[in-house]
Design a protein around this motif. Structure first.
Motif, PDB file in Angstrom:
ATOM      1  N   PRO A   1      -6.369  11.887  -2.770  1.00 51.07           N
ATOM      2  CA  PRO A   1      -5.409  10.853  -2.374  1.00 51.07           C
ATOM      3  C   PRO A   1      -5.365   9.657  -3.313  1.00 51.07           C
ATOM      4  N   SER A   2      -6.469   9.349  -3.979  1.00 50.62           N
ATOM      5  CA  SER A   2      -6.488   8.188  -4.880  1.00 50.62           C
ATOM      6  C   SER A   2      -5.566   8.377  -6.079  1.00 50.62           C
TER       7      SER A   2
ATOM      8  N   ILE B   1      12.708  14.106   1.929  1.00 51.99           N
ATOM      9  CA  ILE B   1      12.224  14.906   0.806  1.00 51.99           C
ATOM     10  C   ILE B   1      10.907  14.299   0.336  1.00 51.99           C
ATOM     11  N   SER B   2       9.851  15.100   0.324  1.00 53.14           N
ATOM     12  CA  SER B   2       8.544  14.628  -0.130  1.00 53.14           C
ATOM     13  C   SER B   2       8.229  15.231  -1.490  1.00 53.14           C
ATOM     14  N   LEU B   3       7.842  14.375  -2.434  1.00 52.01           N
ATOM     15  CA  LEU B   3       7.549  14.804  -3.800  1.00 52.01           C
ATOM     16  C   LEU B   3       6.059  14.672  -4.090  1.00 52.01           C
ATOM     17  N   SER B   4       5.548  15.655  -4.810  1.00 51.75           N
ATOM     18  CA  SER B   4       4.124  15.692  -5.154  1.00 51.75           C
ATOM     19  C   SER B   4       3.931  15.398  -6.635  1.00 51.75           C
ATOM     20  N   GLY B   5       2.706  15.592  -7.114  1.00 56.55           N
ATOM     21  CA  GLY B   5       2.395  15.378  -8.517  1.00 56.55           C
ATOM     22  C   GLY B   5       3.164  16.284  -9.459  1.00 56.55           C
ATOM     23  N   ILE B   6       3.764  17.347  -8.952  1.00 63.05           N
ATOM     24  CA  ILE B   6       4.547  18.246  -9.805  1.00 63.05           C
ATOM     25  C   ILE B   6       5.648  17.481 -10.541  1.00 63.05           C
ATOM     26  N   VAL B   7       6.188  16.452  -9.887  1.00 59.35           N
ATOM     27  CA  VAL B   7       7.297  15.709 -10.503  1.00 59.35           C
ATOM     28  C   VAL B   7       6.870  15.031 -11.803  1.00 59.35           C
TER      29      VAL B   7
ATOM     30  N   LEU C   1      12.832   9.271   1.014  1.00 59.02           N
ATOM     31  CA  LEU C   1      11.799   9.724   0.085  1.00 59.02           C
ATOM     32  C   LEU C   1      10.403   9.534   0.672  1.00 59.02           C
ATOM     33  N   LEU C   2       9.580  10.565   0.561  1.00 63.01           N
ATOM     34  CA  LEU C   2       8.147  10.468   0.821  1.00 63.01           C
ATOM     35  C   LEU C   2       7.418  10.930  -0.442  1.00 63.01           C
ATOM     36  N   ILE C   3       6.146  10.534  -0.568  1.00 62.70           N
ATOM     37  CA  ILE C   3       5.322  11.054  -1.656  1.00 62.70           C
ATOM     38  C   ILE C   3       4.005  11.552  -1.084  1.00 62.70           C
ATOM     39  N   GLU C   4       3.421  12.504  -1.789  1.00 62.56           N
ATOM     40  CA  GLU C   4       2.218  13.173  -1.288  1.00 62.56           C
ATOM     41  C   GLU C   4       1.363  13.632  -2.452  1.00 62.56           C
TER      42      GLU C   4
ATOM     43  N   PRO D   1       0.818  -1.220   0.000  1.00 68.78           N
ATOM     44  CA  PRO D   1       0.000   0.000   0.000  1.00 68.78           C
ATOM     45  C   PRO D   1       0.853   1.273   0.000  1.00 68.78           C
ATOM     46  N   PHE D   2       0.162   2.385  -0.218  1.00 67.29           N
ATOM     47  CA  PHE D   2       0.772   3.708  -0.179  1.00 67.29           C
ATOM     48  C   PHE D   2       0.264   4.499   1.020  1.00 67.29           C
ATOM     49  N   ILE D   3       1.067   5.496   1.442  1.00 69.27           N
ATOM     50  CA  ILE D   3       0.629   6.507   2.396  1.00 69.27           C
ATOM     51  C   ILE D   3       0.760   7.863   1.717  1.00 69.27           C
ATOM     52  N   ASP D   4      -0.310   8.634   1.766  1.00 71.57           N
ATOM     53  CA  ASP D   4      -0.266  10.030   1.313  1.00 71.57           C
ATOM     54  C   ASP D   4       0.269  10.855   2.480  1.00 71.57           C
ATOM     55  N   SER D   5       1.492  11.355   2.341  1.00 65.11           N
ATOM     56  CA  SER D   5       2.144  12.017   3.472  1.00 65.11           C
ATOM     57  C   SER D   5       1.727  13.464   3.660  1.00 65.11           C
ATOM     58  N   HIS D   6       0.844  13.991   2.770  1.00 65.88           N
ATOM     59  CA  HIS D   6       0.469  15.404   2.910  1.00 65.88           C
ATOM     60  C   HIS D   6      -0.777  15.677   2.082  1.00 65.88           C
ATOM     61  N   ALA D   7      -1.909  15.875   2.766  1.00 67.78           N
ATOM     62  CA  ALA D   7      -3.157  16.211   2.085  1.00 67.78           C
ATOM     63  C   ALA D   7      -3.935  17.198   2.948  1.00 67.78           C
ATOM     64  N   HIS D   8      -4.797  17.970   2.291  1.00 64.93           N
ATOM     65  CA  HIS D   8      -5.624  18.960   2.990  1.00 64.93           C
ATOM     66  C   HIS D   8      -7.092  18.569   2.851  1.00 64.93           C
TER      67      HIS D   8
END
Length: 259
Positions: free
Chosen positions: A224-225, A177-183, A203-206, A2-9
């Motif tokens: 998050p999906s 370092i957390s990377l978002s969809g910008i990457v 590495l984290l992802i969000e 599974p994944f964890i979303d490390s940063h959501a609002h």
């Protein structure tokens, strides 16, 4: 894996209470089993506390953002201070410095970043940092006043969009370092170089939902999906299986936030 979303609002005004359950079901179906929700004011924190009572896979962090500290910093700092003391938060943040927009005076941003670093230190909590075009001041603040972060307490640079050299400076200090969809964006070539370089164990992802949906969903409200798309893209950059990215970022996020 599974994944964890490390940063959501999830408790921002972009999401209504009525749709949260559907959003979380979609996340679960996509393999996103835990979400770190960022609270930035009294309203988003109160909503998040109630949300966590219903959905234990959600974890809370809190602080006023650097954009808003000049207008709201004094009003909301005591609220997040109490939430930290009451054990409601797994981290302090997102605090930090943003000299790109500079919606708040730089001196005020530094003052509140310092106060939130201190709050995290006092409560033995990780810190989540937003930093844009302010890395020199951030690194100076860490080195001169808060060297514990990255060593004895986790430091997380969320939604990293800096240079490779700035990433290296944080990694040398033990930060995540957390990377978002910008990457995933076609023009994010420099950030893709950073993603290729960052070791899996830092590495984290969000999603940063509702912002910054990945390339295939660009222009839509992020959720998050959508996180696995970012994971798959980073795996391709690194030439590894997506399950390796999922496993590493799951373990790192669990460790960083003591989930």
């Amino acid at each position: 894996m599974p994944f964890i979303d490390s940063h959501a609002h999830l408790t921002s005004d972009d999401f209504s209470d009525d749709e949260i359950e559907t959003i979380l079901q979609a996340a679960s179906l996509a393999g996103v089993e835990k979400i770190v929700n960022i609270c930035t004011d009294k309203k988003s924190l109160e909503r998040a506390v109630h949300l966590k009572e219903r959905f234990p896979q959600i974890y809370l962090t809190g602080s006023t953002t650097p954009h808003d500290v000049e207008k709201e910093g004094e009003a909301f700092f005591p609220i997040f201070e109490q939430a930290a003391k009451d054990g409601q938060l797994v981290a302090i943040g997102e605090t930090g410095l943003d000299y790109y927009y500079e919606h708040s005076n730089r001196k005020v941003q530094l003052e509140f970043a310092r106060r939130y670093f201190t709050l995290a230190l006092e409560n033995k909590l990780p810190i989540v940092i937003h930093c844009r075009e302010a890395f020199a001041d951030l690194i100076s603040l860490i080195d001169q006043e808060f060297p514990q972060f990255g060593k004895t307490l986790p430091g997380i640079l969320h939604c990293f969009t800096g240079t490779l050299e700035e990433a290296k400076s944080l990694l040398e200090r033990g930060w995540y370092i957390s990377l978002s969809g910008i990457v995933t964006f076609k023009k994010s070539v420099a950030l893709q170089e950073v993603a290729s370089y960052v070791p899996l164990d830092h590495l984290l992802i969000e999603t940063d939902s509702p912002y910054l949906a990945p390339q295939s969903k660009r222009g839509k409200r992020n959720e998050p999906s959508y996180l696995p798309e970012t994971g798959r893209f980073i795996a391709q950059l690194k030439g590894i299986d997506v399950q390796e990215v999922a496993k590493a970022t799951w373990n790192n996020t669990q460790t960083a936030f003591s989930l």
